[in-house]
Structures are given as C-alpha cells and as structure tokens.
Design an enzyme around this catalytic site. Sequence first.
Site, PDB file in Angstrom:
ATOM      1  N   GLY A 102      49.727  40.487  44.023  1.00  0.00           N
ATOM      2  CA  GLY A 102      50.022  40.674  45.445  1.00  0.00           C
ATOM      3  C   GLY A 102      51.489  41.004  45.680  1.00  0.00           C
ATOM      4  CD  GLU A 105      47.321  43.892  45.606  1.00  0.00           C
ATOM      5  OE1 GLU A 105      47.436  42.681  45.916  1.00  0.00           O
ATOM      6  OE2 GLU A 105      46.247  44.425  45.300  1.00  0.00           O
ATOM      7  CD  GLU A 125      46.055  41.366  40.975  1.00  0.00           C
ATOM      8  OE1 GLU A 125      46.395  42.078  40.003  1.00  0.00           O
ATOM      9  OE2 GLU A 125      46.545  41.488  42.119  1.00  0.00           O
TER      10      GLU A 125
END
Length: 250
Positions: A102, A105, A125
């Site tokens: 994240g 991201e 992930e």
Amino acid sequence: MNTVIVEKGEIGVIKLNRPDKLNAINMEMVYDMVNAFNELKASKAVIITGNGKAFSAGADVKEMMEMSIEQVTREGHMPLWDTMRGFRKPIIAALNGVTAGGGLELAMACDMIIAAESARLGQPEINLGIIPGAGGTQRLTRTVGKYRSMEIVLTGKLITAWEAYRMGLVTKVVPDEALMQESMRLAREISQRSGFAVEMGKEAVNKALDTLLQQGLDFERRNFYVTLLSEDGKEGMRAFIEKRKPNWKT
Ligand code: CO8
C-alpha cells in the site's frame, strides 16, 4: 493527528509518522491523511514523505488481518483514495526508504515520485498470500507494462530506486540527503506557474490513464480551450508577446 505530521504553507508537507512500524498505514493514518489533505487545500503543491527509514511498508498487516470482510469493504481505505483523486493540486511522493504494498500504491496515487537512492519499491503482498488492492496491479501495469509488472506482483521482490527509474516508475532518483531539497525545488518550480493551468494539466495527464486515446484527446482539448480562455492564459500569452514575466492571478 497522531500518525502524520503536517507542515502548512505554499508547499504543504505530509510526513507519515509511525517510524517504529515503518509507517505502516492503519485506519487512523488513513483518516489522518484525509484530514491532512483537507488542511492543505490552499497549498500550491503537496509533498508526501515518510519519517524514519521507510516511506511506508504498506497497509498495517496486523490491523488488516483482524478486520472482517464487511469492515474492509465498508470502512476500508477508500476515503484516502477518494480524497487524493479529488485533490486538485500536484502531489509529489518523496520516497525515503522502503516503499512497499500500500506504500507503493500511495506513491503511485501521487502525481510525481522522487526516490532517494536507497529507496526500495515493490508489491510484496504475494508473500502474505494476498494481492495488491489499491492500484498495485493496475497503475503499476499501466506504468511499467505487463511483463515487468507481473514479475513485481508475482515474486513480491523489492526493486531498487534506479531499477524503478529505468522502468519509468519514478520521476527522478536523488542522493538520500538531497531528497527533501529536490522535492521542494520541484514543487516550488511548479508553484511559480499559473495555479489554474497546473490544475488543468494535472487533470488532463491523469485522464490518460483512465480513458481510451480519443476520449483522452477530447478531454485534453476541452482543458486546453479552458486554459486558452482563462485569465492566466491570456496574461501568459500577452506577457510572452510583451517580453515580460507573467503576473499570474491563480
Ligand atoms: N504492517 C504492520 N507492521 C509492519 C509492516 C506492515 N506492513 N511492515 C513492517 N512492520 C513493522 C514490523 O512488524 C516491525 O514491528 P516490531 O518491531 O513491532 O516487530 C517494524 O515494523 C519493523 O519492521 P521489520 O523489523 O520487519 O523491518 P526490516 O527492515 O527487517 O524489514 C520489510 C523491512 C522488508 C519492509 C519488512 O518489514 C516487511 O516485509 N514488511 C511487510 C511489507 C508488506 O508485506 N507490505 C504489504 C502489506 S499488505 C498491503 O499493503 C495491501 C495494501 C492494500 C491497499 C491499502 C493501502 C493503504
């Protein structure tokens, strides 16, 4: 705000501040970032960076693991992505270290990415038995292409700042000690342009990732006409002809 430090000003700064957890993004940080962006609406540009040795190691795995599917779906990280999507000023991610999951991201949701030489980027992930959930398969693939994206997403390995640069995933790589200075320099350079034209340009570039070419070209033309007729557009062209510096209204 407990999890971010906000510096207000013409160039706003948001510093993720859970250094002992490598700035892992928990729900508190999601809402702190939303509030931070709201507080910085008047800034001309915003820099987002991490405190300590990481930009961010991604979603807080411990917290995420304990959330039910209903909670994740209803209360997940959407408020952050919605806020960033609606933020009209340029956002620069300044990657000071590990930028994973994240965290990457979040960086990819920004408009420019400056990486310190020692930064490491990736979507790990897969090592947790899950996949990216906030752009790590979509924004990454549109940026670096299918084959490199597949390797990053399916192996979970982190790449170096220079590898990311060669893939077009970061704007620029700078020595560690120059990270904030360079990010500030870029933000200030942009802040000297017409604020309205900068907003129109950001919106049009982002459209390229959302649309097919003809729709994107139509959108760009619309924004071009708008800037052409704007006060700053007229002033910029007049200043060029009169051989003087423009006096921006926005
Ligand atoms: N979540 C929670 N805690 C974390 C995280 C994380 N993502 N990453 C690190 N930490 C904690 C560690 O548990 C440790 O805490 P403690 O000291 O209490 O044990 C502390 O931070 C320091 O970490 P390490 O000791 O592991 O530091 P190292 O330098 O040895 O290793 C690594 C750095 C390689 C980055 C390692 O920490 C790591 O692998 N972290 C997990 C990275 C990861 O898997 N990220 C993906 C998470 S899932 C995700 O992001 C899905 C996103 C979905 C969309 C939502 C976006 C907001």
